[in-house]
Design a protein around this motif. Structure first.
Motif, PDB file in Angstrom:
ATOM      1  N   PHE A  73       0.822  -1.215   0.000  1.00  0.00           N
ATOM      2  CA  PHE A  73       0.000   0.000   0.000  1.00  0.00           C
ATOM      3  C   PHE A  73       0.858   1.269   0.000  1.00  0.00           C
ATOM      4  O   PHE A  73       0.409   2.322   0.455  1.00  0.00           O
ATOM      5  CB  PHE A  73      -0.958   0.014   1.188  1.00  0.00           C
ATOM      6  CG  PHE A  73      -2.039  -1.043   1.133  1.00  0.00           C
ATOM      7  CD1 PHE A  73      -2.151  -1.913   0.072  1.00  0.00           C
ATOM      8  CD2 PHE A  73      -2.953  -1.160   2.167  1.00  0.00           C
ATOM      9  CE1 PHE A  73      -3.144  -2.887   0.025  1.00  0.00           C
ATOM     10  CE2 PHE A  73      -3.971  -2.121   2.140  1.00  0.00           C
ATOM     11  CZ  PHE A  73      -4.060  -2.987   1.060  1.00  0.00           C
ATOM     12  N   THR A  74       2.076   1.179  -0.541  1.00  0.00           N
ATOM     13  CA  THR A  74       2.989   2.324  -0.588  1.00  0.00           C
ATOM     14  C   THR A  74       3.522   2.482  -2.011  1.00  0.00           C
ATOM     15  O   THR A  74       3.950   1.512  -2.632  1.00  0.00           O
ATOM     16  CB  THR A  74       4.175   2.129   0.381  1.00  0.00           C
ATOM     17  OG1 THR A  74       3.668   1.909   1.697  1.00  0.00           O
ATOM     18  CG2 THR A  74       5.084   3.332   0.370  1.00  0.00           C
ATOM     19  N   SER A  75       3.528   3.678  -2.524  1.00  0.00           N
ATOM     20  CA  SER A  75       3.934   3.927  -3.901  1.00  0.00           C
ATOM     21  C   SER A  75       5.386   3.517  -4.141  1.00  0.00           C
ATOM     22  O   SER A  75       6.234   3.658  -3.251  1.00  0.00           O
ATOM     23  CB  SER A  75       3.780   5.409  -4.226  1.00  0.00           C
ATOM     24  OG  SER A  75       2.460   5.846  -4.006  1.00  0.00           O
ATOM     25  N   PRO A  76       5.688   3.049  -5.359  1.00  0.00           N
ATOM     26  CA  PRO A  76       7.089   2.815  -5.710  1.00  0.00           C
ATOM     27  C   PRO A  76       7.828   4.147  -5.794  1.00  0.00           C
ATOM     28  O   PRO A  76       7.222   5.202  -5.992  1.00  0.00           O
ATOM     29  CB  PRO A  76       7.004   2.136  -7.082  1.00  0.00           C
ATOM     30  CG  PRO A  76       5.696   2.592  -7.651  1.00  0.00           C
ATOM     31  CD  PRO A  76       4.778   2.752  -6.476  1.00  0.00           C
ATOM     32  N   VAL A  86      -0.847   4.903 -14.624  1.00  0.00           N
ATOM     33  CA  VAL A  86      -0.756   5.242 -13.204  1.00  0.00           C
ATOM     34  C   VAL A  86      -2.148   5.341 -12.584  1.00  0.00           C
ATOM     35  O   VAL A  86      -3.011   6.062 -13.081  1.00  0.00           O
ATOM     36  CB  VAL A  86      -0.030   6.594 -13.028  1.00  0.00           C
ATOM     37  CG1 VAL A  86       0.206   6.882 -11.550  1.00  0.00           C
ATOM     38  CG2 VAL A  86       1.289   6.606 -13.803  1.00  0.00           C
ATOM     39  N   LYS A  87      -2.360   4.625 -11.475  1.00  0.00           N
ATOM     40  CA  LYS A  87      -3.598   4.764 -10.719  1.00  0.00           C
ATOM     41  C   LYS A  87      -3.618   6.129 -10.046  1.00  0.00           C
ATOM     42  O   LYS A  87      -2.593   6.608  -9.555  1.00  0.00           O
ATOM     43  CB  LYS A  87      -3.729   3.653  -9.669  1.00  0.00           C
ATOM     44  CG  LYS A  87      -3.757   2.254 -10.246  1.00  0.00           C
ATOM     45  CD  LYS A  87      -4.087   1.210  -9.195  1.00  0.00           C
ATOM     46  CE  LYS A  87      -3.163   1.189  -8.018  1.00  0.00           C
ATOM     47  NZ  LYS A  87      -1.743   0.971  -8.361  1.00  0.00           N
ATOM     48  N   ASN A  88      -4.777   6.743  -9.971  1.00  0.00           N
ATOM     49  CA  ASN A  88      -4.873   8.112  -9.477  1.00  0.00           C
ATOM     50  C   ASN A  88      -4.874   8.166  -7.948  1.00  0.00           C
ATOM     51  O   ASN A  88      -5.900   8.386  -7.309  1.00  0.00           O
ATOM     52  CB  ASN A  88      -6.126   8.801 -10.028  1.00  0.00           C
ATOM     53  CG  ASN A  88      -6.063  10.308  -9.829  1.00  0.00           C
ATOM     54  OD1 ASN A  88      -4.996  10.894  -9.894  1.00  0.00           O
ATOM     55  ND2 ASN A  88      -7.208  10.925  -9.587  1.00  0.00           N
ATOM     56  N   GLY A 136       0.430   9.689  -4.111  1.00  0.00           N
ATOM     57  CA  GLY A 136       1.810   9.226  -4.097  1.00  0.00           C
ATOM     58  C   GLY A 136       2.231   8.634  -5.422  1.00  0.00           C
ATOM     59  O   GLY A 136       3.348   8.891  -5.911  1.00  0.00           O
ATOM     60  N   ASP A 137       1.365   7.817  -6.024  1.00  0.00           N
ATOM     61  CA  ASP A 137       1.686   7.219  -7.320  1.00  0.00           C
ATOM     62  C   ASP A 137       1.878   8.297  -8.375  1.00  0.00           C
ATOM     63  O   ASP A 137       2.852   8.273  -9.138  1.00  0.00           O
ATOM     64  CB  ASP A 137       0.564   6.272  -7.759  1.00  0.00           C
ATOM     65  CG  ASP A 137       0.524   4.979  -6.967  1.00  0.00           C
ATOM     66  OD1 ASP A 137       1.348   4.831  -6.038  1.00  0.00           O
ATOM     67  OD2 ASP A 137      -0.321   4.123  -7.260  1.00  0.00           O
ATOM     68  N   SER A 141      -8.335  16.014  -3.509  1.00  0.00           N
ATOM     69  CA  SER A 141      -7.614  16.995  -4.323  1.00  0.00           C
ATOM     70  C   SER A 141      -7.142  16.382  -5.639  1.00  0.00           C
ATOM     71  O   SER A 141      -7.012  17.078  -6.645  1.00  0.00           O
ATOM     72  CB  SER A 141      -6.416  17.535  -3.543  1.00  0.00           C
ATOM     73  OG  SER A 141      -5.530  16.480  -3.179  1.00  0.00           O
ATOM     74  N   THR A 142      -6.899  15.065  -5.623  1.00  0.00           N
ATOM     75  CA  THR A 142      -6.434  14.394  -6.837  1.00  0.00           C
ATOM     76  C   THR A 142      -7.584  13.867  -7.696  1.00  0.00           C
ATOM     77  O   THR A 142      -7.351  13.330  -8.775  1.00  0.00           O
ATOM     78  CB  THR A 142      -5.501  13.223  -6.489  1.00  0.00           C
ATOM     79  OG1 THR A 142      -6.154  12.364  -5.542  1.00  0.00           O
ATOM     80  CG2 THR A 142      -4.202  13.734  -5.889  1.00  0.00           C
ATOM     81  N   GLY A 143      -8.827  13.979  -7.215  1.00  0.00           N
ATOM     82  CA  GLY A 143      -9.963  13.475  -7.987  1.00  0.00           C
ATOM     83  C   GLY A 143     -10.292  12.042  -7.652  1.00  0.00           C
ATOM     84  O   GLY A 143      -9.966  11.544  -6.572  1.00  0.00           O
TER      85      GLY A 143
END
Length: 330
Positions: free
Chosen positions: A78-81, A103-105, A108-109, A141-143
């Motif tokens: 559950f943590t972005s690369p 990229v999933k929205n 962090g991703d 904020s990211t949608g």
């Protein structure tokens, strides 16, 4: 916490080692396990790279192979690369035709893939997947979040890349497919991240979370557990309302398990969803059912609907050979 692990801090490394051993004919690990890449690359083809936090297997590493991704970057659970993982993956699969990042929205991703695109040399395009109708676009904020529709985007763009389409056409295709894809999920139980050791959230014995995210984020509302037919209605109605598929247009229906749901229940949900889709005049041309975009051992499922045209239908049917998805002579 009962899990088949040795230690929370070694879960990802040992899992990736086992994955590479089990699918050594298709994939190999990058240096320091930064990424998983196709064992055999297609010269001159635009490279497709995706990734995200682990815990959603088989997304994304399970979709590395002919007809889908060239590389996937697994972050911790559950943590972005990290950007350096993504850059290393891009360099490893670069054939000179450029790279498309899918990229999933999630904040962090998106941030880390954007940084990697800026750091990388060469032609790079990014496709953001935001198919979750459970939240309004203005809620975060990211949608909207990127969830199981990511699989659909990766399959269609992957097939088109295999045909030799250029980077601009592939990026446009990915964005178009995302725009005609909607998803929504329901959780019956929580999941437990090994490093935390306790459930991410708590549901009562007779409760469910409607519109849950794939990391356990809250959805539209917490409600009393209901019959499968009622759950299917709660998921299908907002999807169809938001997508508004054209009259007579065919769709893909993905019934996706979150990791802890048996196939018998997922197929029951196929039947329940189809009853409601037919009542709304929605035609389903292709089905996919199983645990593909999971949330560790969470019980529950999501429904994804993608409106098709003739080109996209042929791309869906095109051969694919990955650890988790395979049909045709790829």
């Amino acid at each position: 916490m009962k899990k088949l692990i040795n230690a929370p801090e070694t879960v990802l490394a040992e899992s990736l080692d086992g994955f590479a051993l089990a699918h050594a004919n298709l994939v190999e690990l990058g240096e320091e396990r930064k990424f998983v890449r196709r064992k055999q690359l297609t010269p001159g083809k635009v490279a497709l790279i995706s990734g995200g936090g682990s815990g959603h297997e088989p997304l994304h590493a399970g979709f590395v192979g002919r007809g889908m991704l060239d590389a996937a970057c697994p972050g911790q659970i559950f943590t972005s690369p990290t950007p350096d993982q993504i850059v290393a993956a891009m360099q490893s699969v670069d054939s000179g035709a450029g790279s498309v990042l899918i990229v999933k929205n999630y904040e962090g991703d998106v941030m880390n893939f954007d940084m990697a695109a800026e750091m990388a040399e060469g032609n790079v395009r990014t496709v953001i997947v935001d198919d979750d109708v459970a939240v309004d676009r203005s809620t975060y904020s990211t949608g909207r979040r990127g969830v199981a529709g990511t699989l659909i985007v990766e399959k269609l763009v992957g097939a088109a890349a295999e045909q030799g389409r250029d980077i601009e056409r592939l990026a446009a295709l990915g964005k178009a497919v995302n725009s005609r894809t909607r998803s929504m999920g329901v959780a019956l139980t929580s999941c437990t991240v090994p490093a935390a050791g306790t459930p991410t959230f708590v549901l009562g014995e007779n409760e469910m979370e409607l519109g849950v995210g794939i990391h356990g984020e809250p959805g539209r509302r917490r409600v009393k557990l209901d019959r499968a037919d009622a759950i299917a209605e709660d998921l299908v109605a907002p999807i169809v309302e938001d997508l508004a598929p054209g009259n007579g247009r065919e769709c893909i229906l993905l019934i996706n398990g979150f990791g802890g749901t048996p196939l018998s229940e997922l197929y029951l949900m196929v039947n329940a969803a189809m009853t409601r889709l037919r009542a709304r005049g929605v035609r389903v041309a292709r089905f996919l059912t199983g645990n593909y975009v999971t949330s560790l051992e969470m019980a529950g499922c999501s429904i994804t609907l993608t409106e098709l045209n003739d080109d996209w239908l042929s791309l869906w049917d095109a051969p694919v050979h990955t650890p988790a998805l395979h049909w045709g002579q790829a």
